[in-house]
Scaffold this motif. Sequence first.
Motif, PDB file in Angstrom:
ATOM      1  N   THR A   1       0.814  -1.219   0.000  1.00 15.83           N
ATOM      2  CA  THR A   1       0.000   0.000   0.000  1.00 15.83           C
ATOM      3  C   THR A   1       0.851   1.274   0.000  1.00 15.83           C
ATOM      4  O   THR A   1       0.315   2.371   0.049  1.00 15.83           O
ATOM      5  CB  THR A   1      -0.904   0.015   1.253  1.00 15.83           C
ATOM      6  OG1 THR A   1      -0.050  -0.125   2.398  1.00 15.83           O
ATOM      7  CG2 THR A   1      -1.936  -1.082   1.230  1.00 15.83           C
ATOM      8  N   LEU A   2       2.146   1.144  -0.043  1.00 15.65           N
ATOM      9  CA  LEU A   2       2.984   2.346   0.041  1.00 15.65           C
ATOM     10  C   LEU A   2       3.003   3.085  -1.293  1.00 15.65           C
ATOM     11  O   LEU A   2       3.167   2.476  -2.342  1.00 15.65           O
ATOM     12  CB  LEU A   2       4.423   1.978   0.433  1.00 15.65           C
ATOM     13  CG  LEU A   2       4.616   1.281   1.775  1.00 15.65           C
ATOM     14  CD1 LEU A   2       6.112   1.078   2.035  1.00 15.65           C
ATOM     15  CD2 LEU A   2       3.980   2.068   2.913  1.00 15.65           C
ATOM     16  N   ARG A   3       2.867   4.389  -1.218  1.00 12.38           N
ATOM     17  CA  ARG A   3       2.951   5.183  -2.450  1.00 12.38           C
ATOM     18  C   ARG A   3       4.362   5.681  -2.683  1.00 12.38           C
ATOM     19  O   ARG A   3       4.724   6.025  -3.790  1.00 12.38           O
ATOM     20  CB  ARG A   3       2.063   6.407  -2.325  1.00 12.38           C
ATOM     21  CG  ARG A   3       0.617   6.040  -2.226  1.00 12.38           C
ATOM     22  CD  ARG A   3      -0.174   7.123  -2.896  1.00 12.38           C
ATOM     23  NE  ARG A   3      -1.571   6.785  -2.804  1.00 12.38           N
ATOM     24  CZ  ARG A   3      -2.517   7.676  -2.695  1.00 12.38           C
ATOM     25  NH1 ARG A   3      -2.206   8.947  -2.693  1.00 12.38           N
ATOM     26  NH2 ARG A   3      -3.762   7.303  -2.636  1.00 12.38           N
ATOM     27  N   GLN A   4       5.120   5.792  -1.621  1.00 10.34           N
ATOM     28  CA  GLN A   4       6.424   6.449  -1.721  1.00 10.34           C
ATOM     29  C   GLN A   4       7.593   5.471  -1.811  1.00 10.34           C
ATOM     30  O   GLN A   4       8.746   5.888  -1.709  1.00 10.34           O
ATOM     31  CB  GLN A   4       6.627   7.367  -0.502  1.00 10.34           C
ATOM     32  CG  GLN A   4       5.577   8.446  -0.369  1.00 10.34           C
ATOM     33  CD  GLN A   4       5.545   9.368  -1.578  1.00 10.34           C
ATOM     34  OE1 GLN A   4       6.553   9.556  -2.268  1.00 10.34           O
ATOM     35  NE2 GLN A   4       4.378   9.924  -1.872  1.00 10.34           N
ATOM     36  N   ALA A   5       7.305   4.186  -1.951  1.00 12.19           N
ATOM     37  CA  ALA A   5       8.391   3.202  -2.047  1.00 12.19           C
ATOM     38  C   ALA A   5       7.863   1.926  -2.675  1.00 12.19           C
ATOM     39  O   ALA A   5       6.669   1.626  -2.571  1.00 12.19           O
ATOM     40  CB  ALA A   5       8.942   2.898  -0.656  1.00 12.19           C
ATOM     41  N   THR A   6       8.788   1.177  -3.334  1.00 12.17           N
ATOM     42  CA  THR A   6       8.390  -0.123  -3.884  1.00 12.17           C
ATOM     43  C   THR A   6       9.435  -1.168  -3.505  1.00 12.17           C
ATOM     44  O   THR A   6      10.642  -0.887  -3.536  1.00 12.17           O
ATOM     45  CB  THR A   6       8.309  -0.115  -5.428  1.00 12.17           C
ATOM     46  OG1 THR A   6       9.358   0.702  -5.919  1.00 12.17           O
ATOM     47  CG2 THR A   6       6.997   0.349  -5.958  1.00 12.17           C
ATOM     48  N   PRO A   7       8.974  -2.363  -3.150  1.00 14.38           N
ATOM     49  CA  PRO A   7       9.946  -3.408  -2.830  1.00 14.38           C
ATOM     50  C   PRO A   7      10.738  -3.804  -4.073  1.00 14.38           C
ATOM     51  O   PRO A   7      10.191  -3.783  -5.183  1.00 14.38           O
ATOM     52  CB  PRO A   7       9.093  -4.583  -2.351  1.00 14.38           C
ATOM     53  CG  PRO A   7       7.689  -4.139  -2.377  1.00 14.38           C
ATOM     54  CD  PRO A   7       7.580  -2.823  -3.048  1.00 14.38           C
ATOM     55  N   LEU A   8      11.990  -4.151  -3.892  1.00  9.86           N
ATOM     56  CA  LEU A   8      12.817  -4.557  -5.043  1.00  9.86           C
ATOM     57  C   LEU A   8      12.319  -5.887  -5.608  1.00  9.86           C
ATOM     58  O   LEU A   8      12.379  -6.119  -6.805  1.00  9.86           O
ATOM     59  CB  LEU A   8      14.278  -4.693  -4.589  1.00  9.86           C
ATOM     60  CG  LEU A   8      15.281  -4.899  -5.693  1.00  9.86           C
ATOM     61  CD1 LEU A   8      15.346  -3.683  -6.611  1.00  9.86           C
ATOM     62  CD2 LEU A   8      16.662  -5.180  -5.136  1.00  9.86           C
ATOM     63  N   HIS A   9      11.833  -6.756  -4.725  1.00 12.80           N
ATOM     64  CA  HIS A   9      11.326  -8.059  -5.180  1.00 12.80           C
ATOM     65  C   HIS A   9       9.834  -8.142  -4.855  1.00 12.80           C
ATOM     66  O   HIS A   9       9.407  -7.658  -3.813  1.00 12.80           O
ATOM     67  CB  HIS A   9      12.057  -9.195  -4.464  1.00 12.80           C
ATOM     68  CG  HIS A   9      13.544  -9.131  -4.682  1.00 12.80           C
ATOM     69  ND1 HIS A   9      14.136  -9.442  -5.879  1.00 12.80           N
ATOM     70  CD2 HIS A   9      14.552  -8.762  -3.852  1.00 12.80           C
ATOM     71  CE1 HIS A   9      15.440  -9.280  -5.786  1.00 12.80           C
ATOM     72  NE2 HIS A   9      15.722  -8.867  -4.563  1.00 12.80           N
TER      73      HIS A   9
END
Length: 402
Positions: free
Chosen positions: A313-321
């Motif tokens: 649900t994060l808008r400001q970050a994305t997991p690498l995997h």
Amino acid sequence: MNQAPTPGLRRLRFDASPCNFPRAAVPMLAQPELACLQWQVNPRLAMSPWGTESFKRGRYALHEAMRRSGLGPGTALLAPSYHCLTMLDPALRLGAAIKLFPVNANLTPDIGALKNIVHHQHGDQRIQALLIPHYFGIAQSLENMLELKQICLDAKISLIEDCAHILTLGPQHPAPDAGIHGDWIVSSPYKFFPITEGGLLWSSQHDHANASSETHTPSTGPRWREILVLWQHIFGIKTLRTRSTNRADFLPNFSQAHEWEEACDSASPYYKPNDELTQESILASRLIRHTNIQALQARRRENFINWLEVCKTLRQATPLHTELPAGTIPYMFPLLLKDFKTHFDTLKRAGLPLGRWDNMVDSNCPTAKHYRMSLVHLPCHQSISKSQWTWMASTLRQILEK
Ligand SMILES: Cc1ncc(COP(=O)(O)O)c(C=O)c1O
């Protein structure tokens, strides 16, 4: 020691100490705690099983692997552009040059570019070894490892497999798909077990008896610092120095971190030549043998999967995997920040435990340039408690959800 500068190589440095960030509220690495220890000895777990040599840290095991691979003045190490300095320090210490190959966004090697570097070598710095890490516990694909092996074989280059982020204790305790390909293999058990130090070296081909280190020292008894740390953790209070999650705490700090560039002609301050000796710690070996390995593996996997869920649900970050491969035991959870200028500071100020490879040798690899400041590493180790987990998840959400 002879030092041969690599012309033009620049080290990018970052020092956050002027920002006075609070100490992380949750430890980055696993602590000794009863839930992951057991009374029975696990005979399959040993700090220095047959066929391995013990060092104080992985970087000194890498130094020995590089020395045995023939690195020295007039030769070069081929290493990934995305790295921490301790991966390159051993080569610089040996007086070798560094050549960097680019990595893709998922941290796999750009094999086309790597081949180009190998096939178009010029000058007098012959590539003598290739260093390939399995980042954050996710093994490189079998296909890539076999291709790298072939490239090394054809060009007579030694393949050094960096398993610092892989849970493995040598050839008798292998990890799926890792720790089996390199001419030399290095691991870093203190990143997985609740011990203060430890680095291992082994080989898939060489006879250790014939190639043993010139610097071997006998095993050492428990050191006082180790005993103290163990005592504090087993009998002390679980360290959640929870900070208020009041918005005021997250205001950006106006004192700037110190950033600079320097010539990369010798090892960084993170490398201590006096620690190059091989060594074994009896206390570390004991703790490893009494580790409940199933609990360790299950909790690391569970925490990584929980991070994946939180980050959806994060808008400001994305997991690498986007997923955790079956059988993989993760070291850290890598998370890519959209706006590191705002959020790195805010996350640190809130007391979240965060790693980042912001000290790095400069290259023209777009991934390394981007990830140096934007890719943060969150802990997913076995000794994160429920309350620590709840606090970390809600703090991260509060900062990165909007
Ligand atoms: C990928 C990688 N390789 C090697 C090392 C060196 O390991 P150690 O800290 O045991 O010296 C590190 C250190 O963090 C690392 O991240």
